[in-house]
Design a protein around this motif. Structure first.
Motif, PDB file in Angstrom:
ATOM      1  N   VAL A 153       4.258  -1.054   0.283  1.00 20.20           N
ATOM      2  CA  VAL A 153       3.821   0.339   0.168  1.00 20.20           C
ATOM      3  C   VAL A 153       3.903   1.030   1.531  1.00 20.20           C
ATOM      4  O   VAL A 153       4.078   0.392   2.566  1.00 20.20           O
ATOM      5  N   PHE A 154       3.729   2.347   1.507  1.00 19.17           N
ATOM      6  CA  PHE A 154       3.636   3.137   2.722  1.00 19.17           C
ATOM      7  C   PHE A 154       2.170   3.323   3.081  1.00 19.17           C
ATOM      8  O   PHE A 154       1.277   3.003   2.297  1.00 19.17           O
ATOM      9  N   GLU A 155       1.910   3.888   4.267  1.00 22.46           N
ATOM     10  CA  GLU A 155       0.534   4.041   4.739  1.00 22.46           C
ATOM     11  C   GLU A 155      -0.306   4.999   3.895  1.00 22.46           C
ATOM     12  O   GLU A 155      -1.523   4.963   3.957  1.00 22.46           O
ATOM     13  N   ASP A 156       0.321   5.845   3.088  1.00 18.02           N
ATOM     14  CA  ASP A 156      -0.446   6.786   2.265  1.00 18.02           C
ATOM     15  C   ASP A 156      -0.869   6.188   0.921  1.00 18.02           C
ATOM     16  O   ASP A 156      -1.523   6.853   0.118  1.00 18.02           O
ATOM     17  N   ALA A 157      -0.548   4.916   0.677  1.00 21.49           N
ATOM     18  CA  ALA A 157      -0.928   4.261  -0.578  1.00 21.49           C
ATOM     19  C   ALA A 157      -2.449   4.180  -0.695  1.00 21.49           C
ATOM     20  O   ALA A 157      -3.144   3.829   0.253  1.00 21.49           O
ATOM     21  N   VAL A 158      -2.949   4.518  -1.873  1.00 26.30           N
ATOM     22  CA  VAL A 158      -4.391   4.518  -2.143  1.00 26.30           C
ATOM     23  C   VAL A 158      -4.875   3.092  -2.357  1.00 26.30           C
ATOM     24  O   VAL A 158      -4.266   2.318  -3.093  1.00 26.30           O
ATOM     25  N   VAL A 159      -5.981   2.756  -1.709  1.00 25.70           N
ATOM     26  CA  VAL A 159      -6.588   1.431  -1.808  1.00 25.70           C
ATOM     27  C   VAL A 159      -7.859   1.542  -2.648  1.00 25.70           C
ATOM     28  O   VAL A 159      -8.685   2.425  -2.411  1.00 25.70           O
ATOM     29  N   ALA A 160      -8.000   0.658  -3.634  1.00 31.76           N
ATOM     30  CA  ALA A 160      -9.168   0.674  -4.517  1.00 31.76           C
ATOM     31  C   ALA A 160      -9.957  -0.622  -4.371  1.00 31.76           C
ATOM     32  O   ALA A 160      -9.428  -1.645  -3.917  1.00 31.76           O
ATOM     33  N   ASP A 161     -11.203  -0.559  -4.769  1.00 31.06           N
ATOM     34  CA  ASP A 161     -12.062  -1.739  -4.733  1.00 31.06           C
ATOM     35  C   ASP A 161     -11.406  -2.858  -5.543  1.00 31.06           C
ATOM     36  O   ASP A 161     -10.905  -2.637  -6.642  1.00 31.06           O
ATOM     37  N   GLY A 162     -11.369  -4.066  -4.983  1.00 32.61           N
ATOM     38  CA  GLY A 162     -10.782  -5.225  -5.645  1.00 32.61           C
ATOM     39  C   GLY A 162      -9.328  -5.469  -5.290  1.00 32.61           C
ATOM     40  O   GLY A 162      -8.762  -6.481  -5.699  1.00 32.61           O
ATOM     41  N   ASP A 163      -8.715  -4.567  -4.535  1.00 34.19           N
ATOM     42  CA  ASP A 163      -7.303  -4.725  -4.177  1.00 34.19           C
ATOM     43  C   ASP A 163      -7.091  -5.833  -3.151  1.00 34.19           C
ATOM     44  O   ASP A 163      -7.999  -6.187  -2.404  1.00 34.19           O
ATOM     45  N   GLU A 164      -5.855  -6.332  -3.147  1.00 35.41           N
ATOM     46  CA  GLU A 164      -5.413  -7.273  -2.126  1.00 35.41           C
ATOM     47  C   GLU A 164      -4.412  -6.550  -1.228  1.00 35.41           C
ATOM     48  O   GLU A 164      -3.452  -5.962  -1.710  1.00 35.41           O
ATOM     49  N   VAL A 165      -4.664  -6.600   0.062  1.00 32.91           N
ATOM     50  CA  VAL A 165      -3.812  -5.948   1.048  1.00 32.91           C
ATOM     51  C   VAL A 165      -3.221  -7.026   1.928  1.00 32.91           C
ATOM     52  O   VAL A 165      -3.887  -8.015   2.264  1.00 32.91           O
ATOM     53  N   ALA A 166      -1.961  -6.849   2.317  1.00 32.37           N
ATOM     54  CA  ALA A 166      -1.321  -7.821   3.208  1.00 32.37           C
ATOM     55  C   ALA A 166      -0.525  -7.102   4.287  1.00 32.37           C
ATOM     56  O   ALA A 166       0.027  -6.022   4.051  1.00 32.37           O
ATOM     57  N   PHE A 167      -0.501  -7.722   5.452  1.00 30.86           N
ATOM     58  CA  PHE A 167       0.256  -7.206   6.590  1.00 30.86           C
ATOM     59  C   PHE A 167       1.290  -8.260   6.976  1.00 30.86           C
ATOM     60  O   PHE A 167       0.961  -9.411   7.187  1.00 30.86           O
ATOM     61  N   PHE A 168       2.551  -7.813   7.063  1.00 28.78           N
ATOM     62  CA  PHE A 168       3.660  -8.685   7.427  1.00 28.78           C
ATOM     63  C   PHE A 168       4.347  -8.128   8.662  1.00 28.78           C
ATOM     64  O   PHE A 168       4.434  -6.902   8.832  1.00 28.78           O
ATOM     65  N   PRO A 169       4.906  -8.991   9.496  1.00 28.77           N
ATOM     66  CA  PRO A 169       5.668  -8.487  10.652  1.00 28.77           C
ATOM     67  C   PRO A 169       6.938  -7.799  10.146  1.00 28.77           C
ATOM     68  O   PRO A 169       7.364  -8.028   9.015  1.00 28.77           O
ATOM     69  N   PRO A 170       7.547  -6.980  10.996  1.00 28.25           N
ATOM     70  CA  PRO A 170       8.810  -6.343  10.606  1.00 28.25           C
ATOM     71  C   PRO A 170       9.828  -7.400  10.184  1.00 28.25           C
ATOM     72  O   PRO A 170       9.902  -8.475  10.758  1.00 28.25           O
ATOM     73  N   MET A 171      10.573  -7.075   9.166  1.00 27.27           N
ATOM     74  CA  MET A 171      11.562  -8.020   8.654  1.00 27.27           C
ATOM     75  C   MET A 171      12.860  -7.897   9.444  1.00 27.27           C
ATOM     76  O   MET A 171      13.230  -6.815   9.868  1.00 27.27           O
ATOM     77  N   THR A 172      13.492  -9.027   9.625  1.00 25.10           N
ATOM     78  CA  THR A 172      14.777  -9.052  10.309  1.00 25.10           C
ATOM     79  C   THR A 172      15.750  -9.830   9.439  1.00 25.10           C
ATOM     80  O   THR A 172      15.371 -10.497   8.488  1.00 25.10           O
TER      81      THR A 172
ATOM     82  N   LYS B  55      -4.946 -10.001   3.890  1.00 22.66           N
ATOM     83  CA  LYS B  55      -4.222 -11.188   4.332  1.00 22.66           C
ATOM     84  C   LYS B  55      -3.250 -10.814   5.443  1.00 22.66           C
ATOM     85  O   LYS B  55      -2.678  -9.721   5.441  1.00 22.66           O
ATOM     86  N   PHE B  56      -3.077 -11.736   6.373  1.00 23.76           N
ATOM     87  CA  PHE B  56      -2.175 -11.550   7.506  1.00 23.76           C
ATOM     88  C   PHE B  56      -1.172 -12.702   7.503  1.00 23.76           C
ATOM     89  O   PHE B  56      -1.556 -13.853   7.340  1.00 23.76           O
ATOM     90  N   PHE B  57       0.106 -12.379   7.698  1.00 24.51           N
ATOM     91  CA  PHE B  57       1.147 -13.385   7.599  1.00 24.51           C
ATOM     92  C   PHE B  57       1.947 -13.527   8.886  1.00 24.51           C
ATOM     93  O   PHE B  57       2.083 -12.590   9.660  1.00 24.51           O
ATOM     94  N   SER B  58       2.479 -14.721   9.083  1.00 28.40           N
ATOM     95  CA  SER B  58       3.444 -15.048  10.130  1.00 28.40           C
ATOM     96  C   SER B  58       2.920 -14.699  11.527  1.00 28.40           C
ATOM     97  O   SER B  58       1.834 -15.118  11.899  1.00 28.40           O
ATOM     98  N   LEU B  59       3.708 -13.961  12.280  1.00 21.93           N
ATOM     99  CA  LEU B  59       3.346 -13.645  13.666  1.00 21.93           C
ATOM    100  C   LEU B  59       2.070 -12.815  13.760  1.00 21.93           C
ATOM    101  O   LEU B  59       1.335 -12.922  14.740  1.00 21.93           O
ATOM    102  N   ILE B  60       1.795 -12.026  12.749  1.00 24.76           N
ATOM    103  CA  ILE B  60       0.558 -11.231  12.750  1.00 24.76           C
ATOM    104  C   ILE B  60      -0.644 -12.151  12.633  1.00 24.76           C
ATOM    105  O   ILE B  60      -1.621 -12.010  13.365  1.00 24.76           O
ATOM    106  N   ARG B  61      -0.568 -13.097  11.728  1.00 27.63           N
ATOM    107  CA  ARG B  61      -1.653 -14.082  11.561  1.00 27.63           C
ATOM    108  C   ARG B  61      -1.895 -14.827  12.874  1.00 27.63           C
ATOM    109  O   ARG B  61      -3.038 -15.008  13.296  1.00 27.63           O
TER     110      ARG B  61
END
Length: 84
Positions: A63-82, A5-11
């Protein structure tokens, strides 16, 4: 299968709200997943997903970039918070 999923300005920049991607060793952590998405999407995706302080979430936890991703996971990208 991963739900991404992509949110806000990234979407808005990617013109994509959500996508699915088959899990494989190529996307076994957040850094690899991000690079796979950039490789598929091109220059705009590279610019957007390489922003400093990009917020990454895995199953609704930041999470940080080294977080392990498994089948069935939900991943989201958010813009930097201010804020203040």
């Amino acid at each position: 299968m991963l739900t991404i999923k992509f949110f806000s300005l990234i979407r808005e920049a990617l013109d994509t709200e959500q996508m699915s991607l088959a899990w494989s060793e190529d996307v076994a952590d957040m850094a690899k997943l991000k690079q796979t998405l950039i490789g598929r999407g091109g220059a705009v995706w590279s610019e957007v997903l390489n922003q400093p302080n990009l917020v990454l979430a895995l199953n609704q936890r930041v999470v940080f970039e080294d977080a392990v991703v498994a089948d069935g996971d939900e991943v989201a990208f958010f813009p930097p918070m201010t804020g203040g």
